[in-house]
Design a protein around this motif. Structure first.
Motif, mmCIF file in Angstrom:
data_model
loop_
_atom_site.group_PDB
_atom_site.id
_atom_site.type_symbol
_atom_site.label_atom_id
_atom_site.label_comp_id
_atom_site.label_asym_id
_atom_site.label_seq_id
_atom_site.Cartn_x
_atom_site.Cartn_y
_atom_site.Cartn_z
ATOM 1 N N ASP A 1 0.814 -1.219 0.000
ATOM 2 C CA ASP A 1 0.000 0.000 0.000
ATOM 3 C C ASP A 1 0.846 1.267 0.000
ATOM 4 N N GLY A 2 2.177 1.116 -0.088
ATOM 5 C CA GLY A 2 3.076 2.260 -0.160
ATOM 6 C C GLY A 2 3.640 2.718 1.160
ATOM 7 N N THR A 3 3.109 2.245 2.289
ATOM 8 C CA THR A 3 3.621 2.651 3.593
ATOM 9 C C THR A 3 4.954 1.969 3.883
ATOM 10 N N TRP A 4 5.690 2.549 4.841
ATOM 11 C CA TRP A 4 7.038 2.080 5.155
ATOM 12 C C TRP A 4 7.114 1.571 6.597
ATOM 13 N N ARG A 5 7.927 0.540 6.791
ATOM 14 C CA ARG A 5 8.230 0.042 8.126
ATOM 15 C C ARG A 5 9.732 -0.161 8.247
ATOM 16 N N VAL A 6 10.245 0.027 9.470
ATOM 17 C CA VAL A 6 11.661 -0.201 9.749
ATOM 18 C C VAL A 6 11.761 -1.194 10.902
ATOM 19 N N TYR A 7 12.553 -2.257 10.700
ATOM 20 C CA TYR A 7 12.727 -3.299 11.708
ATOM 21 C C TYR A 7 14.194 -3.368 12.116
ATOM 22 N N TRP A 8 14.395 -3.599 13.405
ATOM 23 C CA TRP A 8 15.733 -3.873 13.932
ATOM 24 C C TRP A 8 15.632 -5.100 14.843
ATOM 25 N N ARG A 9 16.329 -6.149 14.439
ATOM 26 C CA ARG A 9 16.284 -7.413 15.189
ATOM 27 C C ARG A 9 14.846 -7.906 15.370
ATOM 28 N N GLU A 10 14.106 -7.917 14.273
ATOM 29 C CA GLU A 10 12.717 -8.380 14.238
ATOM 30 C C GLU A 10 11.755 -7.502 15.033
ATOM 31 N N GLN A 11 12.197 -6.340 15.471
ATOM 32 C CA GLN A 11 11.344 -5.431 16.237
ATOM 33 C C GLN A 11 11.001 -4.226 15.372
ATOM 34 N N LEU A 12 9.712 -3.890 15.281
ATOM 35 C CA LEU A 12 9.280 -2.732 14.520
ATOM 36 C C LEU A 12 9.636 -1.469 15.303
ATOM 37 N N ILE A 13 10.481 -0.619 14.700
ATOM 38 C CA ILE A 13 10.941 0.573 15.419
ATOM 39 C C ILE A 13 10.459 1.870 14.778
ATOM 40 N N ALA A 14 9.924 1.804 13.554
ATOM 41 C CA ALA A 14 9.467 3.046 12.918
ATOM 42 C C ALA A 14 8.512 2.723 11.784
ATOM 43 N N THR A 15 7.621 3.661 11.509
ATOM 44 C CA THR A 15 6.717 3.578 10.356
ATOM 45 C C THR A 15 6.713 4.935 9.664
#
Length: 416
Positions: free
Chosen positions: A366-380
């Protein structure tokens, strides 16, 4: 458990429930019948732990020494340039005294891993005949894109991207019209199929650039690893343990091509009847037409027990069926991609900073962004209209170029 281990656990459960025979289960797992009997007995004694390999975490005892590999590569590139693999192996053992495992396969693996291609590519001509359908639904899918004047003169040229089941010829969920064949279209099809039916065992496809790497450019890390990184679609297939099967000719995927021929006749007429002029209107007509098409042209499978694997609980399908990138968090706690995309990283627990951390960035369909660090969602981040960022591949080089193996520190710096 990995997807491969979960697949075996699921198949063994189906065998115990008498939904699959041992021979069918062995074919699905891609192992011999004898090995499947051994695994089934071990699972009966130790449960899921029996699916973990006993040598997990141990270095292989028969691993060829790194210095020997470098010596073999150097000899092949200079002294024995142009030798075929078997002749080169004989020279190594007979004249240079290089201690290698007594097999041409070991020499061949070392050379291919270093990017040294075989001298000649030979393949005998084979007798061809129409392939028999798979016995169960979900054993193998065929997907493809069909560019065609679907809207005739009423609208733009479109491409229909979709998948069919080899056992039944069902046109599966997720088929839709796009402007051109692309990775996002295939990821949408894959997500819809897994959501509605489950995970298939394999997918038969052509060698389109969205599905298979066809370039001769290798990063330094890929050369050291001896394997190119897969495409975005390939990464999703690997994560779901779906076997990709690539057709070597257009005739090899004739079954799906015949479906496209039927649709280019009947569906074009339906679109004309509905007066569809845009991709959105064409997709609405396709969704109404698909059940009718399946009733008319689908055939029952030889084995009515389906082979779809259920999606494991806790698996984020939105994350798997998306565009994946790796990046380093900058000192200002942002991630920058493609020169124009900036994602702010909020502070972590106890207001810790993620600066200099290597993170995984995902752009969802859908165009949205996610950032993961060590399988943990840290930013959208909010949606953008960027497609696949092909410019993120760095330090490209031809596979045939000479390789100078770097130090460990240089390898860590070059790893994406």
């Amino acid at each position: 458990m990995s997807e491969r281990q979960w697949k075996r656990w699921d198949v063994i459960g189906r065998v115990k429930a008498e939904k699959l025979t041992m021979a069918q289960a062995a074919r699905i797992c891609g192992i011999s019948l004898r090995q499947l009997w051994r695994i089934r007995g071990a699972v009966g004694e130790a449960g899921k732990e029996a699916l973990h390999h006993g040598n997990r975490g141990r270095p292989p005892a028969n691993r060829t020494d790194r210095a020997v590999c470098e010596q073999v590569i150097a000899l092949r590139r200079k002294k024995y340039a142009g030798f075929n693999d078997a002749h080169f192996a004989e020279k190594l053992w007979g004249e240079d005294g290089v201690v290698v495992k007594p097999s041409v396969r070991t020499v061949r693996r070392i050379l291919r891993g270093a990017g040294i291609a075989a001298v000649k590519q030979r393949r005998a001509r084979r007798h061809r005949r129409r392939r028999e359908r798979k016995a169960q639904a979900g054993l193998m899918l065929l997907w493809d894109g069909s560019p065609h004047a679907w809207l005739e003169e009423r609208g733009p040229q479109l491409c229909l991207v979709g998948a069919m089941d080899d056992a039944t010829s069902d046109l599966l969920a997720g088929a839709h019209f796009v402007e051109q064949e692309c990775a996002a279209a295939y990821l949408r099809v894959l997500k819809a199929i897994v959501t509605e039916h489950g995970i298939p065992c394999s997918i038969y496809m052509d060698q389109h650039g969205s599905l298979k790497r066809n370039d001769d450019h290798w990063t330094l890390a890929e050369e050291l690893r001896g394997r190119q990184d897969p495409t975005q679609v390939g990464m999703a297939l690997e994560a779901l343990q779906i076997e990709p099967i690539y057709a070597l000719s257009p005739q090899a995927k004739g079954r799906v091509e015949r479906v496209w021929g039927t649709l280019q006749d009947r569906l074009v007429s339906e679109l004309r009847l509905a007066g569809a002029c845009t991709a959105e209107e064409a997709n609405a007509v396709l969704e109404r037409y698909r059940p009718e098409h399946n009733r008319r042209f689908a055939v029952p499978p030889r084995d009515t027990s389906p082979a779809w694997r259920p999606l494991r609980r806790g698996i984020d399908l939105d994350r798997l069926c998306s565009f994946r990138y790796e990046a380093t968090v900058l000192r200002d706690n942002t991630v920058r991609l493609g020169g124009s995309i900036v994602i702010d990283i909020p502070p972590g627990p106890r207001r810790c900073s993620y600066a200099d951390k290597r993170v995984e960035v995902r752009q969802l369909l859908d165009g949205t962004w996610r950032v993961y660090w060590r399988e943990q969602l840290i930013a959208t981040a909010a949606a953008t209209n960027h497609g696949e960022l092909r410019t993120l591949r760095r330090r490209k080089r031809s596979r045939g170029a000479p390789v100078s193996y770097p130090t460990h520190a240089a390898y860590q710096e070059a790893t994406p």
